[in-house]
Design a protein around this motif. Structure first.
Motif, PDB file in Angstrom:
ATOM      1  N   ALA A  26       5.359  14.215 -11.767  1.00  0.00           N
ATOM      2  CA  ALA A  26       4.602  13.515 -12.794  1.00  0.00           C
ATOM      3  C   ALA A  26       3.120  13.652 -12.443  1.00  0.00           C
ATOM      4  CB  ALA A  26       5.037  12.060 -12.850  1.00  0.00           C
ATOM      5  N   ILE A  27       2.282  12.702 -12.884  1.00  0.00           N
ATOM      6  CA  ILE A  27       0.950  12.600 -12.282  1.00  0.00           C
ATOM      7  C   ILE A  27       1.136  11.767 -11.028  1.00  0.00           C
ATOM      8  CG2 ILE A  27      -1.439  11.870 -12.523  1.00  0.00           C
ATOM      9  CD1 ILE A  27      -1.286  12.273 -15.474  1.00  0.00           C
ATOM     10  N   GLU A  28       1.375  12.456  -9.918  1.00  0.00           N
ATOM     11  CA  GLU A  28       1.628  11.809  -8.632  1.00  0.00           C
ATOM     12  C   GLU A  28       0.300  11.249  -8.121  1.00  0.00           C
ATOM     13  OE1 GLU A  28       4.863  11.919  -7.615  1.00  0.00           O
ATOM     14  OE2 GLU A  28       5.389  13.230  -9.312  1.00  0.00           O
ATOM     15  N   SER A  29       0.244   9.941  -7.884  1.00  0.00           N
ATOM     16  CA  SER A  29      -1.046   9.317  -7.588  1.00  0.00           C
ATOM     17  C   SER A  29      -0.864   8.140  -6.645  1.00  0.00           C
ATOM     18  CB  SER A  29      -1.700   8.832  -8.895  1.00  0.00           C
ATOM     19  OG  SER A  29      -2.962   8.262  -8.671  1.00  0.00           O
ATOM     20  N   GLN A  30      -1.637   8.132  -5.566  1.00  0.00           N
ATOM     21  CA  GLN A  30      -1.590   7.017  -4.630  1.00  0.00           C
ATOM     22  C   GLN A  30      -2.061   5.742  -5.316  1.00  0.00           C
ATOM     23  OE1 GLN A  30      -4.283   5.068  -2.993  1.00  0.00           O
ATOM     24  NE2 GLN A  30      -2.600   3.867  -2.173  1.00  0.00           N
ATOM     25  N   ILE A  70       7.093  -6.802 -11.325  1.00  0.00           N
ATOM     26  CA  ILE A  70       5.992  -5.876 -11.106  1.00  0.00           C
ATOM     27  C   ILE A  70       4.741  -6.487 -11.734  1.00  0.00           C
ATOM     28  CG2 ILE A  70       5.153  -3.524 -11.434  1.00  0.00           C
ATOM     29  CD1 ILE A  70       8.094  -2.648 -11.722  1.00  0.00           C
ATOM     30  N   ASN A  71       3.810  -6.911 -10.898  1.00  0.00           N
ATOM     31  CA  ASN A  71       2.657  -7.670 -11.377  1.00  0.00           C
ATOM     32  C   ASN A  71       1.458  -6.809 -11.736  1.00  0.00           C
ATOM     33  OD1 ASN A  71       3.963 -10.229 -10.919  1.00  0.00           O
ATOM     34  ND2 ASN A  71       3.580  -9.936  -8.739  1.00  0.00           N
ATOM     35  N   LYS A  72       1.078  -5.901 -10.832  1.00  0.00           N
ATOM     36  CA  LYS A  72      -0.181  -5.187 -11.037  1.00  0.00           C
ATOM     37  C   LYS A  72      -0.232  -3.936 -10.173  1.00  0.00           C
ATOM     38  CE  LYS A  72      -5.220  -5.981 -10.976  1.00  0.00           C
ATOM     39  NZ  LYS A  72      -6.293  -6.969 -10.671  1.00  0.00           N
ATOM     40  N   PHE A  73      -0.896  -2.902 -10.701  1.00  0.00           N
ATOM     41  CA  PHE A  73      -1.154  -1.681  -9.953  1.00  0.00           C
ATOM     42  C   PHE A  73      -2.643  -1.560  -9.649  1.00  0.00           C
ATOM     43  CE2 PHE A  73       2.884  -0.816 -11.877  1.00  0.00           C
ATOM     44  CZ  PHE A  73       3.560  -0.041 -10.954  1.00  0.00           C
ATOM     45  N   HIS A  74      -2.964  -0.975  -8.504  1.00  0.00           N
ATOM     46  CA  HIS A  74      -4.340  -0.685  -8.108  1.00  0.00           C
ATOM     47  C   HIS A  74      -4.447   0.828  -7.932  1.00  0.00           C
ATOM     48  CE1 HIS A  74      -5.251  -4.963  -7.234  1.00  0.00           C
ATOM     49  NE2 HIS A  74      -3.968  -5.003  -6.873  1.00  0.00           N
ATOM     50  N   PRO A  75      -4.790   1.578  -9.013  1.00  0.00           N
ATOM     51  CA  PRO A  75      -4.792   3.042  -8.952  1.00  0.00           C
ATOM     52  C   PRO A  75      -5.934   3.587  -8.106  1.00  0.00           C
ATOM     53  CG  PRO A  75      -4.648   2.219 -11.213  1.00  0.00           C
ATOM     54  CD  PRO A  75      -5.060   1.077 -10.353  1.00  0.00           C
ATOM     55  N   SER A  76      -5.742   4.819  -7.607  1.00  0.00           N
ATOM     56  CA  SER A  76      -6.731   5.459  -6.738  1.00  0.00           C
ATOM     57  C   SER A  76      -7.732   6.311  -7.499  1.00  0.00           C
ATOM     58  CB  SER A  76      -6.023   6.344  -5.705  1.00  0.00           C
ATOM     59  OG  SER A  76      -5.341   7.408  -6.361  1.00  0.00           O
ATOM     60  N   GLY A  77      -7.377   6.777  -8.705  1.00  0.00           N
ATOM     61  CA  GLY A  77      -8.263   7.645  -9.473  1.00  0.00           C
ATOM     62  C   GLY A  77      -8.032   9.127  -9.255  1.00  0.00           C
ATOM     63  N   VAL A  97       9.336   0.483  -1.503  1.00  0.00           N
ATOM     64  CA  VAL A  97       8.786   1.001  -2.756  1.00  0.00           C
ATOM     65  C   VAL A  97       7.783   2.106  -2.454  1.00  0.00           C
ATOM     66  CG1 VAL A  97       6.965  -0.771  -2.805  1.00  0.00           C
ATOM     67  CG2 VAL A  97       7.681   0.329  -4.946  1.00  0.00           C
ATOM     68  N   GLY A  98       7.630   3.054  -3.394  1.00  0.00           N
ATOM     69  CA  GLY A  98       6.653   4.133  -3.216  1.00  0.00           C
ATOM     70  C   GLY A  98       6.658   5.070  -4.407  1.00  0.00           C
ATOM     71  N   ASP A  99       6.130   6.289  -4.204  1.00  0.00           N
ATOM     72  CA  ASP A  99       6.159   7.328  -5.220  1.00  0.00           C
ATOM     73  C   ASP A  99       5.475   6.864  -6.508  1.00  0.00           C
ATOM     74  OD1 ASP A  99       6.852   9.741  -6.482  1.00  0.00           O
ATOM     75  OD2 ASP A  99       8.829   8.995  -7.087  1.00  0.00           O
ATOM     76  N   THR A 100       4.259   6.361  -6.396  1.00  0.00           N
ATOM     77  CA  THR A 100       3.554   5.830  -7.554  1.00  0.00           C
ATOM     78  C   THR A 100       3.003   6.960  -8.426  1.00  0.00           C
ATOM     79  OG1 THR A 100       1.701   5.522  -6.007  1.00  0.00           O
ATOM     80  CG2 THR A 100       2.949   3.568  -6.641  1.00  0.00           C
ATOM     81  N   HIS A 101       3.017   6.712  -9.733  1.00  0.00           N
ATOM     82  CA  HIS A 101       2.613   7.710 -10.729  1.00  0.00           C
ATOM     83  C   HIS A 101       1.598   7.109 -11.690  1.00  0.00           C
ATOM     84  CE1 HIS A 101       6.979   9.329 -10.212  1.00  0.00           C
ATOM     85  NE2 HIS A 101       6.165   9.902  -9.339  1.00  0.00           N
ATOM     86  N   ALA A 102       0.713   7.964 -12.214  1.00  0.00           N
ATOM     87  CA  ALA A 102      -0.227   7.527 -13.247  1.00  0.00           C
ATOM     88  C   ALA A 102       0.330   7.762 -14.638  1.00  0.00           C
ATOM     89  CB  ALA A 102      -1.570   8.248 -13.103  1.00  0.00           C
ATOM     90  N   ALA A 103       1.262   8.672 -14.807  1.00  0.00           N
ATOM     91  CA  ALA A 103       1.911   8.932 -16.093  1.00  0.00           C
ATOM     92  C   ALA A 103       3.096   9.854 -15.865  1.00  0.00           C
ATOM     93  CB  ALA A 103       0.945   9.566 -17.089  1.00  0.00           C
ATOM     94  N   GLU A 112       0.864  -1.170   0.000  1.00  0.00           N
ATOM     95  CA  GLU A 112       0.000   0.000   0.000  1.00  0.00           C
ATOM     96  C   GLU A 112       0.908   1.229   0.000  1.00  0.00           C
ATOM     97  OE1 GLU A 112      -2.578  -0.332   3.363  1.00  0.00           O
ATOM     98  OE2 GLU A 112      -3.805  -1.914   2.466  1.00  0.00           O
ATOM     99  N   CYS A 113       1.071   1.826  -1.170  1.00  0.00           N
ATOM    100  CA  CYS A 113       1.990   2.955  -1.314  1.00  0.00           C
ATOM    101  C   CYS A 113       1.252   4.280  -1.168  1.00  0.00           C
ATOM    102  CB  CYS A 113       2.675   2.904  -2.679  1.00  0.00           C
ATOM    103  SG  CYS A 113       3.700   1.442  -2.925  1.00  0.00           S
ATOM    104  N   MET A 114       1.960   5.280  -0.696  1.00  0.00           N
ATOM    105  CA  MET A 114       1.447   6.639  -0.632  1.00  0.00           C
ATOM    106  C   MET A 114       1.950   7.411  -1.842  1.00  0.00           C
ATOM    107  SD  MET A 114       2.153   7.233   3.438  1.00  0.00           S
ATOM    108  CE  MET A 114       1.113   8.677   3.610  1.00  0.00           C
ATOM    109  N   ASP A 115       1.296   8.520  -2.161  1.00  0.00           N
ATOM    110  CA  ASP A 115       1.812   9.380  -3.220  1.00  0.00           C
ATOM    111  C   ASP A 115       3.024  10.138  -2.687  1.00  0.00           C
ATOM    112  OD1 ASP A 115       0.917  12.585  -2.961  1.00  0.00           O
ATOM    113  OD2 ASP A 115      -0.109  11.183  -1.635  1.00  0.00           O
ATOM    114  N   SER A 116       3.720  10.861  -3.583  1.00  0.00           N
ATOM    115  CA  SER A 116       4.972  11.494  -3.181  1.00  0.00           C
ATOM    116  C   SER A 116       4.788  12.621  -2.171  1.00  0.00           C
ATOM    117  CB  SER A 116       5.713  12.029  -4.410  1.00  0.00           C
ATOM    118  OG  SER A 116       4.964  13.030  -5.060  1.00  0.00           O
ATOM    119  N   SER A 117       3.569  13.129  -2.014  1.00  0.00           N
ATOM    120  CA  SER A 117       3.333  14.159  -0.998  1.00  0.00           C
ATOM    121  C   SER A 117       3.052  13.552   0.373  1.00  0.00           C
ATOM    122  CB  SER A 117       2.159  15.058  -1.402  1.00  0.00           C
ATOM    123  OG  SER A 117       0.914  14.409  -1.191  1.00  0.00           O
TER     124      SER A 117
END
Length: 314
Positions: A206-210, A85-92, A190-196, A37-42
């Motif tokens: 980037a598009i910083e996204s949990q 890296i298997n799969k991402f679960h984006p927050s929207g 691991v962390g700092d997940t991005h949508a693009a 369960e990653c947090m966004d970069s903020s």
């Protein structure tokens, strides 16, 4: 959320740096799959209702948290950690910002700017930006690595030979990453997940996204890697290639100066021909445009090109 995962690392299990002496949040066997369960970069400070005031009050001590660390049984210095890296679960929800003092053109863009993104997590359809722009989405993790051998706390901001904040947009689902291990157990986070993101992340965000991400962690004994490497399972640009590119260049004896020039000329193009404000063009370049070294052998000048996908403007 993950039916095949052996473990879960929860959001509360995070740190704001790398340290070989951090106690493990989990001990796992090689070959096990973990949901992070990653947090966004903020660090959760910039959400769907974020404003410029929120950005102005950002606590930089909480920037770029990484979930973990995970101790891998049998991992020793000289081995490599194989990360599938298997799969991402984006927050929207995501955000892009111009943060004063940060980014390739920080001297030219001194005022804060913020764009909050909302996207469909089922379709992952391109997300809207500005006058007609739609940015194709491709989730990836910006910060991924293991603990360095040097003692003490190390900043999470710069990338290192053991990984970290590399911001490589191709570290997405289907990729296998290999990290050099320097400490017993590897201590993976691991962390700092991005949508693009575009190659270069030129404005600094980037598009910083949990997001949550499923990873399988395994060992390659005695690999003796000097730096990370990875293998992709498919083409890396096809989602942006459909309508071609606009390309600008910087030419000169210094790669950094040429990179800045190439981005500045693309900002000029987007403002003159497509109606963007300069700071919006800068942020848009960061989330979908690519810096490339086109030529580095013809002394005394080198060529850096900036590729902006026309599909965003279609």
């Amino acid at each position: 959320m993950c039916s095949i995962c052996n473990h879960t690392i929860h959001q509360a299990q995070h740190n704001f740096g790398w340290n070989r002496d951090f106690p493990p949040a989990l001990t796992a066997r090689p070959g096990e799959t973990i949901l992070f369960e990653c947090m966004d970069s903020s660090g959760g400070q910039l959400g769907a209702d974020a404003t410029l005031e929120t950005l102005a009050n950002l606590d930089f001590a909480k920037i770029n948290p990484v979930s973990g660390p995970v101790f891998i049984e049998g991992a020793q210095p000289g081995d490599a950690l194989k990360v599938t890296i298997n799969k991402f679960h984006p927050s929207g929800v995501g955000w892009t910002a111009n943060i004063p003092g940060f980014g390739l053109l920080a001297d030219q863009f001194e005022d804060p700017a913020l764009h909050v993104w909302k996207y469909d997590t089922a379709s992952m359809a391109p997300s809207a930006f500005g006058p007609g722009g739609k940015v194709p989405l491709k989730p990836f993790t910006g910060t991924i690595g293991v603990a360095p051998a040097e003692p003490g706390l190390h900043s999470v901001v710069p990338p290192r030979r053991v990984g970290g904040n590399m911001d490589i947009r191709d570290l997405t689902a289907g990729v296998t990453l290999y990290l050099p291990i320097e400490v017993e157990g590897a201590l993976f986070s691991v962390g700092d997940t991005h949508a693009a993101q575009g190659d270069g992340e030129v404005c600094g965000t980037a598009i910083e996204s949990q997001m949550n991400v499923e990873l399988t962690l395994d060992l390659v004994k005695g690999a003796n890697l000097k730096t990370p490497r990875f293998t992709t399972s498919e083409p890396v640009t096809r989602h942006l290639d459909g309508a071609g590119y606009e390309v600008t260049m910087g030419i000169g004896p210094d790669l950094m100066t040429s990179a800045r020039e190439a981005v500045m000329r693309m900002i000029d193009l987007l403002t003159a021909e497509h109606g963007y404000s300069p700071v919006d063009a800068y942020m848009l370049c960061s989330v979908c445009g690519d810096l490339r070294i086109s030529e580095i052998v013809d002394m005394p000048n080198w060529v850096v090109s900036f590729y902006f996908p026309r599909i965003v403007l279609a």
